[in-house]
Scaffold this motif. Structure first.
Motif, short mmCIF file in Angstrom:
data_model
loop_
_atom_site.label_atom_id
_atom_site.label_comp_id
_atom_site.label_asym_id
_atom_site.label_seq_id
_atom_site.Cartn_x
_atom_site.Cartn_y
_atom_site.Cartn_z
N ASP A 209 6.11 2.32 3.05
CA ASP A 209 6.27 1.81 4.42
C ASP A 209 5.39 0.60 4.70
OD1 ASP A 209 8.10 3.88 5.06
OD2 ASP A 209 6.42 5.25 5.35
N SER A 210 4.73 0.10 3.67
CA SER A 210 3.85 -1.06 3.86
C SER A 210 3.99 -2.00 2.66
CB SER A 210 2.40 -0.59 4.01
OG SER A 210 1.55 -1.69 4.24
N SER B 102 0.81 -1.22 0.00
CA SER B 102 0.00 0.00 0.00
C SER B 102 0.84 1.27 0.00
CB SER B 102 -0.94 0.01 1.21
OG SER B 102 -0.21 -0.11 2.42
#
Length: 311
Positions: A158-159, A155
């Motif tokens: 950082d994901s 996403s």
């Protein structure tokens, strides 16, 4: 000689001028955008304000709105190319502000996405790959599903899933294309990707020793948000490139849990055999096993089958 004020009065009062002026005013006041603007500001705008702002209103209606008069960004007819006019009230007077149009927005987004993909020795045609253009059949479906699953879980920078994919199969089945298509999808969510054609990269690493750029290049590759190593196993691997270059990159990414994709003509077991023997013919099982341990920790193996599409 007639005074200029009298000349202007005579021109303005001429029947032909008045007729053209009234036609223009009628056209302006019937424009949907003007009607909406006047309705939204009816408490602040009177007829005098409209007459004073008629020039701005005409400038507004004469341009493209929502790109309706522009074939593309290059063919934009507006005063500021790539920007569309909006009517505003400025200290009681009618004015115009400009905002970026949808064609300009799409163009800028595409350029930004391209800047997030760094290609090292990858062909330009491969770099233009898109997921929607990946030709599907029963044999290619497992690889497509694995890619789709990764993208569903990603996403943003950082994901990201910890594990990437190890795409393997015969020559020309679309492995490089699929890697590039994934990179383009990730760019849409602001994820930076480095794509590396491994055989050429390893050749350059040897040259980088002489120009003192070796460490800098290894650092850049190993720290990428997402790293894609294309055609691993196609290179003539020396003990040094295997252990000091590939091993260093993979160890760092495994420790930092950074997603890594790879493509190869070899399965895991075939790649292990390839890595076992150095260019000098030395058999180094333990060192090859160490590299394979890192590859298996970083990737999920997925076979990409199909016909050779390069024929």
């Amino acid at each position: 000689m007639e005074p200029i004020r009298e000349t202007m009065k005579r021109v303005v009062n001429a029947p032909s001028f008045s007729e053209r002026y009234n036609e223009m005013k009628k056209e302006v006041l019937e424009h949907p955008g003007v009607v909406k603007f006047l309705k939204e500001n009816d408490e602040e705008i009177d007829e005098t304000t409209v007459d004073k702002g008629l020039g701005k209103l005409y400038e507004y209606i004469d341009q493209s709105h929502d790109c309706n008069k522009c074939p593309d960004l290059g063919g934009c007819i507006n005063h500021l190319k790539g920007f569309e006019p909006n009517l505003v009230l400025e200290r009681g007077n009618i004015g115009i502000s400009y905002t970026k149009c949808r064609l300009k927005t799409a163009y800028d987004n595409k350029r930004h996405a391209s800047s997030l993909i760094h290609s090292m020795y990858m062909p330009k045609e491969v770099m233009a790959a898109r997921i929607e253009n990946f030709e599907l059949d029963d044999r290619r479906l497992p690889a497509f599903r694995a890619v789709d699953d990764f993208l569903e879980k990603a996403s943003g920078p950082d994901s990201l899933p910890e594990k990437g994919l190890y795409l393997y199969g015969k020559f020309g089945t679309g492995k490089s294309y699929l890697l590039s298509a994934v990179a383009n999808e990730l760019a849409e969510i602001n994820v930076k990707t480095v794509l590396v054609f491994v055989p050429e990269f390893m050749r350059e690493m040897k040259q980088a020793i002489g120009d003192h750029t070796l460490q800098e290049k290894i650092e850049y590759v190993k720290k990428a948000d997402v790293l894609m190593l294309d055609d691993i196993g196609a290179e003539a691997m020396s003990s040094w490139t295997r252990d000091e270059v590939l091993g260093t990159i993979l160890h760092y990414r495994m420790a930092e849990k950074l997603p890594t994709f790879m493509s190869s003509n070899f399965s895991y077991s075939e790649l292990a055999h390839h890595l076992t023997y150095s260019q000098r013919g030395e058999k180094e099982d333990l060192k090859a096993a160490r590299i394979m341990e890192r590859i298996e920790a970083l990737t999920v193996p997925v076979k990409l089958e199909g016909e050779n599409r390069r024929k």
